[in-house]
Design a protein around this motif. Structure first.
Motif, short mmCIF file in Angstrom:
data_model
loop_
_atom_site.label_atom_id
_atom_site.label_comp_id
_atom_site.label_asym_id
_atom_site.label_seq_id
_atom_site.Cartn_x
_atom_site.Cartn_y
_atom_site.Cartn_z
N VAL A 164 2.13 13.98 -12.08
CA VAL A 164 3.16 12.95 -11.92
C VAL A 164 3.06 12.44 -10.49
CG1 VAL A 164 5.61 12.39 -12.04
CG2 VAL A 164 4.64 14.07 -13.63
N LYS A 165 2.65 11.17 -10.34
CA LYS A 165 2.49 10.60 -9.00
C LYS A 165 3.84 10.33 -8.35
CE LYS A 165 -1.96 8.34 -9.86
NZ LYS A 165 -2.69 7.05 -9.84
N SER A 166 3.98 10.80 -7.13
CA SER A 166 5.21 10.59 -6.34
C SER A 166 6.44 10.90 -7.19
CB SER A 166 5.28 9.15 -5.82
OG SER A 166 4.16 8.84 -5.03
N ALA A 167 6.49 12.11 -7.72
CA ALA A 167 7.58 12.50 -8.62
C ALA A 167 8.93 12.38 -7.91
CB ALA A 167 7.38 13.94 -9.09
N PRO A 168 9.86 11.61 -8.49
CA PRO A 168 11.18 11.47 -7.87
C PRO A 168 12.01 12.73 -8.06
CG PRO A 168 11.12 10.30 -9.94
CD PRO A 168 9.73 10.80 -9.71
N SER A 169 13.13 12.79 -7.38
CA SER A 169 14.01 13.95 -7.49
C SER A 169 14.57 14.04 -8.91
CB SER A 169 15.16 13.82 -6.48
OG SER A 169 16.07 14.89 -6.63
N GLU A 197 1.61 15.31 -26.85
CA GLU A 197 2.45 14.26 -26.28
C GLU A 197 3.06 14.76 -24.99
OE1 GLU A 197 5.36 11.38 -28.48
OE2 GLU A 197 6.58 13.02 -27.67
N ILE A 198 2.92 13.96 -23.93
CA ILE A 198 3.48 14.32 -22.62
C ILE A 198 4.56 13.29 -22.29
CG2 ILE A 198 3.01 14.66 -20.18
CD1 ILE A 198 0.16 14.81 -22.66
N ARG A 199 5.72 13.78 -21.92
CA ARG A 199 6.87 12.90 -21.65
C ARG A 199 7.45 13.26 -20.29
NH1 ARG A 199 12.47 13.16 -22.38
NH2 ARG A 199 13.46 11.19 -22.94
N ALA A 200 7.61 12.25 -19.44
CA ALA A 200 8.17 12.44 -18.10
C ALA A 200 9.40 11.55 -17.94
CB ALA A 200 7.14 12.11 -17.03
N SER A 201 10.45 12.09 -17.34
CA SER A 201 11.69 11.34 -17.15
C SER A 201 12.34 11.77 -15.84
CB SER A 201 12.65 11.56 -18.31
OG SER A 201 13.01 12.93 -18.42
N ALA A 202 13.22 10.91 -15.32
CA ALA A 202 13.98 11.21 -14.10
C ALA A 202 15.18 10.29 -14.06
CB ALA A 202 13.11 11.02 -12.85
N PRO A 203 16.29 10.74 -13.48
CA PRO A 203 17.47 9.88 -13.39
C PRO A 203 17.17 8.57 -12.67
CG PRO A 203 18.03 12.15 -12.81
CD PRO A 203 16.54 12.08 -12.90
N GLU A 206 12.50 4.78 -15.58
CA GLU A 206 12.07 4.59 -16.96
C GLU A 206 11.28 5.81 -17.43
OE1 GLU A 206 9.86 1.00 -17.15
OE2 GLU A 206 11.57 -0.31 -16.71
N THR A 207 11.53 6.22 -18.66
CA THR A 207 10.80 7.35 -19.24
C THR A 207 9.40 6.91 -19.64
OG1 THR A 207 12.85 8.34 -20.05
CG2 THR A 207 10.79 9.05 -21.09
N GLU A 208 8.42 7.72 -19.31
CA GLU A 208 7.03 7.41 -19.67
C GLU A 208 6.50 8.47 -20.61
OE1 GLU A 208 2.69 6.27 -17.68
OE2 GLU A 208 4.41 6.77 -16.41
N THR A 209 5.88 8.03 -21.69
CA THR A 209 5.32 8.93 -22.69
C THR A 209 3.86 8.60 -22.90
OG1 THR A 209 7.47 9.08 -23.80
CG2 THR A 209 5.55 9.80 -25.04
N LEU A 226 6.50 7.39 -12.69
CA LEU A 226 7.87 7.04 -13.07
C LEU A 226 8.35 5.88 -12.21
CD1 LEU A 226 9.39 10.61 -13.51
CD2 LEU A 226 8.79 8.98 -15.29
N ARG A 227 8.64 4.76 -12.88
CA ARG A 227 9.08 3.55 -12.19
C ARG A 227 10.60 3.41 -12.28
NH1 ARG A 227 4.35 2.62 -14.73
NH2 ARG A 227 2.64 1.73 -13.50
#
Length: 364
Positions: A164-169, A197-203, A206-209, A226-227
């Protein structure tokens, strides 16, 4: 064959010596230091006893006898080629009594299903369970089988690396619905061949799958970014209102209503000017025998023409305003679904030389 573990303790138990403080009539008394040591020992015993009891409650119940029966039934089915019925019995036997031999058989089942990463894990777990296997010769035999299974699968197990590039808090990553620890990101981890399936999310992002399919022996890296989530703007609110169930008020209805109000206002303006011309004519002219007499210097023709012109504009503009307002009322009433289709009307006041009143226009 399922392994059973017997207790190393013998039949004879040695009771721990017990100490009793002497009474007041004889013997040594406990000093304050001795009482403190005894209290700490008692507290430690209670704590250890409670921890042991909790650990015993958390462990699944063991039933070596049922586990042995299930193991034999599974072996009989697998020897006949019925893996679909035999492999689940190995799993049930393992739950009732974990053993290295059962784990090895389950690893072979998973290997046959193509789940090479799961089988690789099973063989490694069998080595750990093999420490409790009774008999040195049998323990060595099971160790060799498990090590060979691991060696055969090492080159076949796919590896999946998630970045995860530059993963946010607060970022969270899941692989096939299972959370991936932050420390595991960037590491090539064994997975079974097939789709994942890989799913990344952060408050606030936008969720990326992403989906990826791995083959045996393949290593794949999946990179996610994560944008920040786009915030809705006020400009999009009217468009959403138009798309809402039941519809919004159409634009033409608002335009028609505004035009109707403007026309009605202009009509009233011309009416006022018409009344002013009529007043001037009445003040400056009067009926006499044989005709009309006007004050010297008064331009009768100009006010008379203004009166006629203003009255015509009042009637024309007022009528057009009524039509526009009626159309707007119809559009507004018809835009809100069945509940909004109630009788709607618009009342426009009017004033004329002969009287005053109101015209009502609308839908009922």
């Amino acid at each position: 064959m399922a392994e059973t573990t017997t207790s190393p303790l013998g039949k004879h138990c040695i009771a721990a010596p017990s100490h009793h403080p002497a009474d007041a009539r004889g013997g040594a008394r406990l000093t304050p230091r001795m009482r403190a040591v005894a209290g700490l020992a008692s507290a430690a015993a209670v704590a250890l006893g409670g921890s042991a009891a909790r650990a015993q409650q958390q462990q699944p119940p063991r039933d070596p006898v049922a586990a042995e029966a299930l193991f034999k039934a599974a072996r009989a089915l697998v020897d006949k080629g019925d893996y679909a019925a035999g492999c689940p019995k190995f799993e049930a036997s393992l739950e009732l009594n974990p053993s290295a031999s059962t784990m090895i058989n389950l690893a072979r089942c998973h290997e046959r299903e193509g789940k090479v990463a799961t089988a690789w894990h099973d063989y490694n777990r069998a080595i750990v369970l093999n420490r409790e296997t009774a008999g040195e010769q049998r323990r060595r035999g099971l160790e060799e089988i498990a090590q060979k299974g691991i060696s055969d699968l090492d080159a076949r197990v796919p590896k999946l690396r998630v970045v995860v590039k530059s993963a946010p808090s607060g970022a969270e990553v899941q692989r096939d619905g299972t959370p991936v620890p932050a420390a595991a990101l960037g590491e090539p981890l064994p997975v079974d061949p097939g789709p994942h399936e890989i799913r990344a999310s952060a408050p606030g992002h936008e969720t990326e799958t992403r989906s990826v399919t791995l083959r045996e022996g393949e290593s794949v890296t999946v990179e996610l970014t994560l944008r920040p989530a786009a915030r809705p703007t006020a400009a999009t609110a009217p468009e959403k209102a138009k798309e809402a169930p039941g519809g919004g008020v159409p634009t033409w209805a608002w335009v028609s209503g505004a035009a109707g109000i403007a026309l009605a206002g202009a009509s009233v303006g011309f009416l006022i000017d018409d009344l002013s011309a009529i007043g001037a004519l009445r003040d400056s002219c009067r009926e006499v025998t044989g005709g009309t007499y006007c004050k010297p210097g008064y331009d009768f023709a100009a006010d008379n023409a203004r009166k006629n012109r203003d009255f015509g504009l009042f009637v024309g503009l007022g009528g057009a305003g009524l039509v526009a307002l009626g159309a707007a009322a119809y559009g507004i009433a018809g835009s809100g679904g069945e509940e909004a289709r109630a009788p709607a009307a618009v009342a426009l006041p009017w004033v004329a030389p002969s009287g005053a009143g109101a015209s009502i226009f609308g839908s009922f």
